[in-house]
Design a protein around this motif. Structure first.
Motif, mmCIF file in Angstrom:
data_model
loop_
_atom_site.group_PDB
_atom_site.id
_atom_site.type_symbol
_atom_site.label_atom_id
_atom_site.label_comp_id
_atom_site.label_asym_id
_atom_site.label_seq_id
_atom_site.Cartn_x
_atom_site.Cartn_y
_atom_site.Cartn_z
ATOM 1 N N ASP A 69 -11.432 -0.552 -10.710
ATOM 2 C CA ASP A 69 -10.869 -1.907 -10.587
ATOM 3 C C ASP A 69 -10.096 -2.328 -11.836
ATOM 4 N N GLY A 70 -10.132 -1.508 -12.875
ATOM 5 C CA GLY A 70 -9.334 -1.808 -14.064
ATOM 6 C C GLY A 70 -7.956 -1.154 -14.049
ATOM 7 N N LEU A 71 -7.688 -0.328 -13.045
ATOM 8 C CA LEU A 71 -6.450 0.467 -13.061
ATOM 9 C C LEU A 71 -5.185 -0.386 -12.891
ATOM 10 N N LEU A 72 -5.176 -1.253 -11.868
ATOM 11 C CA LEU A 72 -3.952 -2.027 -11.644
ATOM 12 C C LEU A 72 -3.725 -3.050 -12.761
ATOM 13 N N PRO A 73 -4.784 -3.718 -13.259
ATOM 14 C CA PRO A 73 -4.579 -4.586 -14.427
ATOM 15 C C PRO A 73 -4.026 -3.822 -15.638
ATOM 16 N N ALA A 74 -4.522 -2.605 -15.872
ATOM 17 C CA ALA A 74 -4.029 -1.813 -17.014
ATOM 18 C C ALA A 74 -2.564 -1.447 -16.817
ATOM 19 N N LYS A 78 0.750 -2.739 -19.147
ATOM 20 C CA LYS A 78 1.507 -1.646 -19.769
ATOM 21 C C LYS A 78 0.640 -0.725 -20.627
ATOM 22 N N LYS A 79 -0.652 -0.699 -20.351
ATOM 23 C CA LYS A 79 -1.509 0.245 -21.072
ATOM 24 C C LYS A 79 -1.365 1.637 -20.475
ATOM 25 N N ILE A 80 -0.989 1.690 -19.226
ATOM 26 C CA ILE A 80 -0.713 2.965 -18.560
ATOM 27 C C ILE A 80 0.611 2.822 -17.807
ATOM 28 N N ASP A 81 1.217 3.951 -17.452
ATOM 29 C CA ASP A 81 2.522 3.910 -16.782
ATOM 30 C C ASP A 81 2.427 4.170 -15.284
ATOM 31 N N LEU A 82 1.372 4.877 -14.888
ATOM 32 C CA LEU A 82 1.216 5.242 -13.477
ATOM 33 C C LEU A 82 -0.264 5.182 -13.133
ATOM 34 N N VAL A 83 -0.559 5.011 -11.856
ATOM 35 C CA VAL A 83 -1.934 5.178 -11.387
ATOM 36 C C VAL A 83 -1.935 6.292 -10.353
ATOM 37 N N VAL A 84 -2.718 7.320 -10.636
ATOM 38 C CA VAL A 84 -2.905 8.398 -9.666
ATOM 39 C C VAL A 84 -4.402 8.508 -9.465
ATOM 40 N N ALA A 85 -4.894 7.954 -8.355
ATOM 41 C CA ALA A 85 -6.342 7.813 -8.216
ATOM 42 C C ALA A 85 -6.751 7.763 -6.753
ATOM 43 N N LYS A 95 1.878 -6.416 -3.520
ATOM 44 C CA LYS A 95 2.360 -7.654 -4.135
ATOM 45 C C LYS A 95 2.466 -7.488 -5.644
ATOM 46 N N PHE A 96 1.652 -6.589 -6.207
ATOM 47 C CA PHE A 96 1.584 -6.479 -7.665
ATOM 48 C C PHE A 96 2.245 -5.219 -8.214
ATOM 49 N N VAL A 97 2.268 -4.159 -7.429
ATOM 50 C CA VAL A 97 2.807 -2.894 -7.927
ATOM 51 C C VAL A 97 3.666 -2.231 -6.860
ATOM 52 N N ASP A 98 4.452 -1.253 -7.281
ATOM 53 C CA ASP A 98 5.208 -0.428 -6.336
ATOM 54 C C ASP A 98 4.456 0.876 -6.109
ATOM 55 N N PHE A 99 4.736 1.492 -4.976
ATOM 56 C CA PHE A 99 4.116 2.783 -4.677
ATOM 57 C C PHE A 99 5.180 3.849 -4.448
ATOM 58 N N SER A 100 4.838 5.074 -4.822
ATOM 59 C CA SER A 100 5.681 6.221 -4.472
ATOM 60 C C SER A 100 5.533 6.476 -2.979
ATOM 61 N N LYS A 101 6.187 7.528 -2.486
ATOM 62 C CA LYS A 101 5.903 7.932 -1.107
ATOM 63 C C LYS A 101 4.467 8.442 -1.046
ATOM 64 N N ASP A 102 3.867 8.387 0.136
ATOM 65 C CA ASP A 102 2.456 8.767 0.197
ATOM 66 C C ASP A 102 2.316 10.289 0.205
ATOM 67 N N TYR A 103 1.174 10.753 -0.290
ATOM 68 C CA TYR A 103 0.951 12.194 -0.375
ATOM 69 C C TYR A 103 -0.337 12.641 0.294
ATOM 70 N N PHE A 104 -1.076 11.689 0.889
ATOM 71 C CA PHE A 104 -2.331 12.098 1.544
ATOM 72 C C PHE A 104 -2.768 11.029 2.540
ATOM 73 N N ILE A 105 -3.313 11.474 3.684
ATOM 74 C CA ILE A 105 -3.800 10.548 4.707
ATOM 75 C C ILE A 105 -5.328 10.590 4.717
ATOM 76 N N ALA A 106 -5.957 9.429 4.770
ATOM 77 C CA ALA A 106 -7.421 9.372 4.778
ATOM 78 C C ALA A 106 -7.890 8.309 5.767
ATOM 79 N N TYR A 199 -2.535 7.551 0.651
ATOM 80 C CA TYR A 199 -2.629 7.555 -0.809
ATOM 81 C C TYR A 199 -1.233 7.724 -1.411
ATOM 82 N N ALA A 200 -0.971 6.960 -2.459
ATOM 83 C CA ALA A 200 0.306 7.104 -3.166
ATOM 84 C C ALA A 200 0.100 6.790 -4.641
ATOM 85 N N ILE A 201 1.127 7.060 -5.422
ATOM 86 C CA ILE A 201 1.093 6.801 -6.862
ATOM 87 C C ILE A 201 1.597 5.384 -7.106
ATOM 88 N N ALA A 202 0.865 4.614 -7.893
ATOM 89 C CA ALA A 202 1.279 3.235 -8.157
ATOM 90 C C ALA A 202 2.046 3.154 -9.480
#
Ligand code: ARG
Length: 236
Positions: A69-74, A78-85, A95-106, A199-202
């Protein structure tokens, strides 16, 4: 002129000294097989994926392990550049971040004791459901206010309480859930036919160029067969 020259020298030195630009990638290594700890090292499907993306787009990758739950705030701070999780694309997060194209279905599933007669999510109005704080499964369970939820910080902690009978089930993403059930005696999976998740990269908003680079790297990773290799390595 002199000043310009020294700026040029400085620029030249910093490029040759530090080489490539570094992307700091936030993850939460409690989500096997996407990201987890192995002998003090963060490994997993997502880690291999982002390292390959870095290789393709010519950037160094540095992994930073944070609470989920700390990933999107970080990211926003600007403490991190991407979220891959193994992060699911949701309207709320968009509403808060952009996403890459998705790479996995769950999908979301329930982990239950083998002999459990629980047959759907609403059975947790009279049983206790373990959820993981901030996960999409947690949000899904919150839709029914009568469900009795106990929130955990990690799936592994919830599994311990499920085994000891403190809770009667856990809602979790399908791939990690399968792994836990495989490695823990006396548990089973119940499919609850929830909607598919992607799933995608934020990324922070306003990084269109990086989104494009990452998206074409993902295309390349699929085209060259590296993606299939990762599936074989982590989902055998
Ligand atoms: N897919 C779920 C979500 O986006 C869970 C992701 C958990 N990932 C992790 N690395 N702990 O909410």
């Amino acid at each position: 002129m002199n000043k310009l020259f020294s700026i040029f020298i400085m620029l030249f030195c910093s490029i040759s000294l530090f080489g490539k630009e570094t992307l700091i990638v936030g993850t939460n290594a409690e989500f096997p097989p996407f990201e987890y700890m192995e002998k003090n090292k963060i490994v997993g499907f997502d880690i291999d994926l982002i390292n390959k993306i870095g290789e393709i787009i010519g950037k160094d990758i540095k992994i930073s392990n944070l609470s989920f739950d700390g990933l999107l705030p970080a990211l926003q701070a600007k403490k991190i550049d991407l979220v891959v999780a193994g992060m699911t694309v949701t309207e709320e997060r968009k509403k808060f971040v952009d996403f890459s194209k998705d790479y996995f279905i769950a999908t979301q599933v329930l982990i239950l004791p083998e002999n459990s007669t629980i047959s759907n999510l609403n059975d947790f109005e009279t049983n206790k459901l373990g959820t993981i704080l901030g996960y999409t499964g947690d949000l899904l369970a919150s839709k029914n206010k009568n469900i009795q939820k106990i929130q955990y910080n990690t799936p592994a902690m919830a599994i311990m309480d499920l085994k000891s009978g403190k809770i009667q089930g856990i809602i979790l993403d399908s791939a990690p859930a399968l792994g836990y059930v495989k490695n823990t005696k006396g548990l089973k999976i119940l499919d609850i036919n929830e909607e598919q998740e992607k799933y995608a990269i934020a990324l922070r908003k306003g990084n269109e160029k990086l989104v494009e680079e990452i998206n074409s790297a993902i295309d390349e990773i699929i085209k060259t067969g590296y993606y299939d290799q990762l599936v074989k390595k982590y989902f055998n």
